[in-house]
Motif scaffolding. Sequence first.
Motif, PDB file in Angstrom:
ATOM      1  N   LEU A  43      52.882 131.809  43.660  1.00  0.00           N
ATOM      2  CA  LEU A  43      53.426 130.602  43.057  1.00  0.00           C
ATOM      3  C   LEU A  43      52.591 129.408  43.518  1.00  0.00           C
ATOM      4  CD1 LEU A  43      55.684 128.970  41.580  1.00  0.00           C
ATOM      5  CD2 LEU A  43      56.948 128.991  43.755  1.00  0.00           C
ATOM      6  N   ALA A  44      52.021 128.675  42.556  1.00  0.00           N
ATOM      7  CA  ALA A  44      51.177 127.530  42.890  1.00  0.00           C
ATOM      8  C   ALA A  44      50.880 126.745  41.632  1.00  0.00           C
ATOM      9  CB  ALA A  44      49.854 127.987  43.531  1.00  0.00           C
ATOM     10  N   GLY A  45      50.543 125.473  41.801  1.00  0.00           N
ATOM     11  CA  GLY A  45      49.950 124.721  40.709  1.00  0.00           C
ATOM     12  C   GLY A  45      48.502 125.144  40.549  1.00  0.00           C
ATOM     13  N   LYS A  46      47.841 124.600  39.540  1.00  0.00           N
ATOM     14  CA  LYS A  46      46.452 124.987  39.313  1.00  0.00           C
ATOM     15  C   LYS A  46      45.609 123.786  38.919  1.00  0.00           C
ATOM     16  CE  LYS A  46      43.595 128.546  37.118  1.00  0.00           C
ATOM     17  NZ  LYS A  46      43.594 129.725  36.227  1.00  0.00           N
ATOM     18  N   ASP A  47      44.478 123.650  39.589  1.00  0.00           N
ATOM     19  CA  ASP A  47      43.462 122.669  39.229  1.00  0.00           C
ATOM     20  C   ASP A  47      42.640 123.267  38.093  1.00  0.00           C
ATOM     21  OD1 ASP A  47      41.395 120.855  39.058  1.00  0.00           O
ATOM     22  OD2 ASP A  47      40.410 121.552  40.888  1.00  0.00           O
ATOM     23  N   SER A 219      54.672 115.899  44.074  1.00  0.00           N
ATOM     24  CA  SER A 219      55.336 116.080  45.365  1.00  0.00           C
ATOM     25  C   SER A 219      56.006 117.445  45.362  1.00  0.00           C
ATOM     26  CB  SER A 219      56.406 115.002  45.591  1.00  0.00           C
ATOM     27  OG  SER A 219      55.838 113.712  45.663  1.00  0.00           O
ATOM     28  N   THR A 220      55.896 118.145  46.487  1.00  0.00           N
ATOM     29  CA  THR A 220      56.443 119.502  46.576  1.00  0.00           C
ATOM     30  C   THR A 220      57.263 119.648  47.845  1.00  0.00           C
ATOM     31  OG1 THR A 220      54.507 120.395  45.428  1.00  0.00           O
ATOM     32  CG2 THR A 220      55.899 121.966  46.621  1.00  0.00           C
ATOM     33  N   VAL A 221      58.442 120.232  47.692  1.00  0.00           N
ATOM     34  CA  VAL A 221      59.277 120.579  48.842  1.00  0.00           C
ATOM     35  C   VAL A 221      59.434 122.096  48.866  1.00  0.00           C
ATOM     36  CG1 VAL A 221      61.584 120.441  49.853  1.00  0.00           C
ATOM     37  CG2 VAL A 221      60.507 118.386  48.904  1.00  0.00           C
ATOM     38  N   TRP A 232      61.645 126.249  46.217  1.00  0.00           N
ATOM     39  CA  TRP A 232      60.459 125.453  45.890  1.00  0.00           C
ATOM     40  C   TRP A 232      60.814 124.473  44.774  1.00  0.00           C
ATOM     41  CZ3 TRP A 232      54.893 126.111  46.828  1.00  0.00           C
ATOM     42  CH2 TRP A 232      54.075 125.429  45.921  1.00  0.00           C
ATOM     43  N   GLU A 233      60.524 123.224  44.981  1.00  0.00           N
ATOM     44  CA  GLU A 233      60.667 122.236  43.912  1.00  0.00           C
ATOM     45  C   GLU A 233      59.437 121.338  43.909  1.00  0.00           C
ATOM     46  OE1 GLU A 233      63.581 118.627  42.342  1.00  0.00           O
ATOM     47  OE2 GLU A 233      64.464 120.391  43.338  1.00  0.00           O
ATOM     48  N   GLU A 234      58.831 121.213  42.739  1.00  0.00           N
ATOM     49  CA  GLU A 234      57.663 120.356  42.554  1.00  0.00           C
ATOM     50  C   GLU A 234      57.986 119.313  41.486  1.00  0.00           C
ATOM     51  OE1 GLU A 234      53.230 121.638  41.656  1.00  0.00           O
ATOM     52  OE2 GLU A 234      54.348 121.293  39.798  1.00  0.00           O
ATOM     53  N   ARG A 235      57.665 118.060  41.796  1.00  0.00           N
ATOM     54  CA  ARG A 235      57.840 116.979  40.838  1.00  0.00           C
ATOM     55  C   ARG A 235      56.473 116.368  40.529  1.00  0.00           C
ATOM     56  NH1 ARG A 235      63.413 114.045  43.140  1.00  0.00           N
ATOM     57  NH2 ARG A 235      64.668 115.975  43.097  1.00  0.00           N
ATOM     58  N   SER A 240      51.753 105.749  36.540  1.00  0.00           N
ATOM     59  CA  SER A 240      52.636 104.646  36.924  1.00  0.00           C
ATOM     60  C   SER A 240      53.687 105.059  37.946  1.00  0.00           C
ATOM     61  CB  SER A 240      53.326 104.076  35.681  1.00  0.00           C
ATOM     62  OG  SER A 240      54.130 105.066  35.050  1.00  0.00           O
ATOM     63  N   GLY A 241      53.647 106.319  38.384  1.00  0.00           N
ATOM     64  CA  GLY A 241      54.574 106.792  39.407  1.00  0.00           C
ATOM     65  C   GLY A 241      55.898 107.303  38.875  1.00  0.00           C
ATOM     66  N   GLU A 242      55.995 107.509  37.570  1.00  0.00           N
ATOM     67  CA  GLU A 242      57.226 108.038  36.974  1.00  0.00           C
ATOM     68  C   GLU A 242      57.194 109.564  36.964  1.00  0.00           C
ATOM     69  OE1 GLU A 242      59.805 106.115  36.039  1.00  0.00           O
ATOM     70  OE2 GLU A 242      58.635 104.426  36.793  1.00  0.00           O
ATOM     71  N   CYS A 243      58.322 110.181  37.313  1.00  0.00           N
ATOM     72  CA  CYS A 243      58.401 111.639  37.308  1.00  0.00           C
ATOM     73  C   CYS A 243      58.390 112.146  35.873  1.00  0.00           C
ATOM     74  CB  CYS A 243      59.672 112.095  38.024  1.00  0.00           C
ATOM     75  SG  CYS A 243      59.834 113.896  38.131  1.00  0.00           S
ATOM     76  N   THR A 244      57.462 113.035  35.565  1.00  0.00           N
ATOM     77  CA  THR A 244      57.307 113.539  34.203  1.00  0.00           C
ATOM     78  C   THR A 244      57.691 115.014  34.067  1.00  0.00           C
ATOM     79  OG1 THR A 244      54.976 114.048  34.629  1.00  0.00           O
ATOM     80  CG2 THR A 244      55.484 111.892  33.672  1.00  0.00           C
ATOM     81  N   ASN A 245      57.803 115.724  35.189  1.00  0.00           N
ATOM     82  CA  ASN A 245      58.148 117.147  35.114  1.00  0.00           C
ATOM     83  C   ASN A 245      58.683 117.615  36.459  1.00  0.00           C
ATOM     84  OD1 ASN A 245      57.812 119.816  33.493  1.00  0.00           O
ATOM     85  ND2 ASN A 245      56.926 120.291  35.480  1.00  0.00           N
ATOM     86  N   THR A 246      59.627 118.550  36.404  1.00  0.00           N
ATOM     87  CA  THR A 246      60.157 119.170  37.621  1.00  0.00           C
ATOM     88  C   THR A 246      60.084 120.680  37.470  1.00  0.00           C
ATOM     89  OG1 THR A 246      61.663 117.320  38.042  1.00  0.00           O
ATOM     90  CG2 THR A 246      62.165 119.414  39.121  1.00  0.00           C
TER      91      THR A 246
END
Length: 255
Positions: A43-47, A219-221, A232-235, A240-246
């Motif tokens: 489980l990971a994000g991807k560049d 941000s990831t917890v 695991w939760e990633e935001r 502009s610093g607005e959360c667009t996905n969780t």
Amino acid sequence: MCILFIAIKQHPLYPLIIAANRDEFTQRPTQTAHFWPTQSNMLAGKDLLAGGTWMGINTRGDVAALTNIRVPVPEKNNAVSRGELVTKFLSSNKQESYLDTLKQTHANYNGYNLLFGNLTNLHVYNSLDNSAYSLKEGVYGLSNASLDSPWPKLGMGKSALAQYCQHAKDLSFEHLFELLSNRAVAKDEELPNTGVSVEIEKMLSSIFICTPQYGTRSSTVLLIDNQQQVYWEERTFSASGECTNTSVHKFGIES
């Protein structure tokens, strides 16, 4: 990934807590956290530019996270992408020898710190020093220098995490994301010298960075509880610093 806060055996329910921000250029293409089709237990994000990742965990409970090291010297243009260090560790069956691999190959990369290991055996490797530190019980901060460097934002985050672990009967994701959303900047006299201008040092001195071109992209917890359950939760954030996905995931560590 540019800042990590780690608590080991500081909370009665969660022996491992990691709260992390990834800072990156806004235009760099990125995929949010998911189980990779090519490595279905990771489980990971991807560049999407270089193909690696900045933080991840697999179903065996192995975890890894990367921060770059800022130093006042030019980076190597021909260096290997540091993002592969996380994926190689999480996909390897030879975790016990990975430190040897890091020490042998550190010159191939620009400077980095790598947090790697599992619930009972975590390490931080610093490629510039070619050194490793074994994490014991406690609260740690890792950004773009050595482990627990006396940077104001590391001190703020460590203090907040330690206090919450001591006083919370349960643990709220919201409190940890609040820690990661702190935009307070350091005083001029407290700024480190990493080879950039004072204006840029100040902009980078907050836990959460927000500018049109560069800032906190996600941000990831990550929590692991006493029953070996992973939370695991990633935001993900806009320029502009607005959360667009969780992205939320929960699973048990394989025995």
